[in-house]
Write an enzyme that holds these catalytic residues in place. Structure first.
Site, PDB file in Angstrom:
ATOM      1  N   SER A 142      58.508  45.830  31.666  1.00 22.67           N
ATOM      2  CA  SER A 142      58.634  45.185  33.136  1.00 22.67           C
ATOM      3  C   SER A 142      58.064  44.034  33.308  1.00 22.67           C
ATOM      4  O   SER A 142      57.808  43.728  34.582  1.00 22.67           O
ATOM      5  CB  SER A 142      57.795  46.517  33.763  1.00 22.67           C
ATOM      6  OG  SER A 142      56.526  46.210  34.003  1.00 22.67           O
ATOM      7  N   TYR A 155      46.638  41.384  32.478  1.00 21.59           N
ATOM      8  CA  TYR A 155      47.695  41.550  31.199  1.00 21.59           C
ATOM      9  C   TYR A 155      48.994  41.515  31.826  1.00 21.59           C
ATOM     10  O   TYR A 155      49.801  40.590  31.183  1.00 21.59           O
ATOM     11  CB  TYR A 155      47.427  42.796  30.599  1.00 21.59           C
ATOM     12  CG  TYR A 155      48.105  43.134  29.604  1.00 21.59           C
ATOM     13  CD1 TYR A 155      47.999  42.511  28.254  1.00 21.59           C
ATOM     14  CD2 TYR A 155      49.566  43.958  29.573  1.00 21.59           C
ATOM     15  CE1 TYR A 155      49.024  42.842  27.152  1.00 21.59           C
ATOM     16  CE2 TYR A 155      50.076  44.283  28.536  1.00 21.59           C
ATOM     17  CZ  TYR A 155      50.173  43.722  27.249  1.00 21.59           C
ATOM     18  OH  TYR A 155      50.673  44.113  26.083  1.00 21.59           O
TER      19      TYR A 155
END
Length: 240
Positions: A142, A155
């Site tokens: 994603s 992240y």
């Protein structure tokens, strides 16, 4: 294509599986490690059983000068470089974005985005000298579809940066017969917190290391000569 590869973070886990797979396909391979010296040496010895040259090289690739030296040493000892796989990337302990400290933010970006940049930039000249090559950078499932992430935002932001950086490389380097693509895994068999993650997966199982290394090799193989700037998720429909 010249069969000389550098795989970062390849002492254990996904990186090791990729490097061993490349060795089995006739590639000389540089195994990179930061602290896992013994594991890297064992992995390189395993790779050498396939009749290729396999070496273990240490570097903290969050430091640009060490990353550059890693690339130079790999090319010197292997006799060139045609494949770079940037697999290194650490997680931050999950927390709300408002609670992330500056040092934590910097560590996540150094590990995931900056290290990819620090290794790839000096490698480009070697890929050009090889008359073509492959760059495969790791993001995550994603990452190419940015949405809010409450618990792990640094992240994801860093990995989205990897996607944009790779696409930019792809457009610039295609004229040199160099492709640059992104592999985005989801939950893998060596991921942490598997017991908590598996019930959330549509497949009800993680990706195997073999499935991930197969996907990486697709981007490296002649079958992908005309494919560049693309993101391939190996995530079993997770986060769609």
């Amino acid at each position: 294509m010249l069969k000389k590869a550098l795989v970062t973070g390849s002492a254990v886990g996904i990186g090791k599986a990729i490097a061993i797979d490349l060795a089995s396909k006739g590639f000389d391979v540089a195994f990179h490690y930061n602290r896992s010296e013994e594991a890297a040496k064992q992995a390189s010895e395993e790779a050498a059983t396939h009749g290729v040259k396999a070496i273990a090289l240490q570097a903290d690739i969050t430091k640009p000068e060490q990353a550059k030296l890693l690339v130079e040493n790999a090319a010197a000892q292997l006799g060139g470089l045609s494949v770079v796989v940037n697999n290194v990337g650490n997680y931050l302990e999950e927390k709300p974005i408002s609670e992330v400290q500056v040092q934590e933010w910097q560590e996540v970006f150094d590990s995931n985005l900056n290290s990819t940049f620090y290794v790839t930039q000096p490698a480009i000249s070697y890929l050009k000298a090889a008359n073509g090559g492959r760059i495969v950078n790791f993001a995550c499932a994603s990452a190419q579809h940015p949405i809010a992430h409450h618990r792990n935002a640094p992240y994801i932001i860093a990995k989205t940066g990897v996607v944009v950086y790779t696409k930019s490389l792809a457009k610039e380097l295609v004229k040199y017969n160099i492709t640059a693509n992104v592999l985005s895994p989801g939950v893998a068999e060596n991921s942490i917190d598997l017991e908590e993650s598996i019930p959330l997966l549509p497949t009800k199982r993680p990706a195997t290391l073999k499935e991930i290394s197969n996907a990486v090799y697709f981007f490296i193989s002649p079958d992908s000569d005309y494919i560049t700037g693309q993101v391939l998720e190996v995530a079993g429909a997770w986060r769609l």
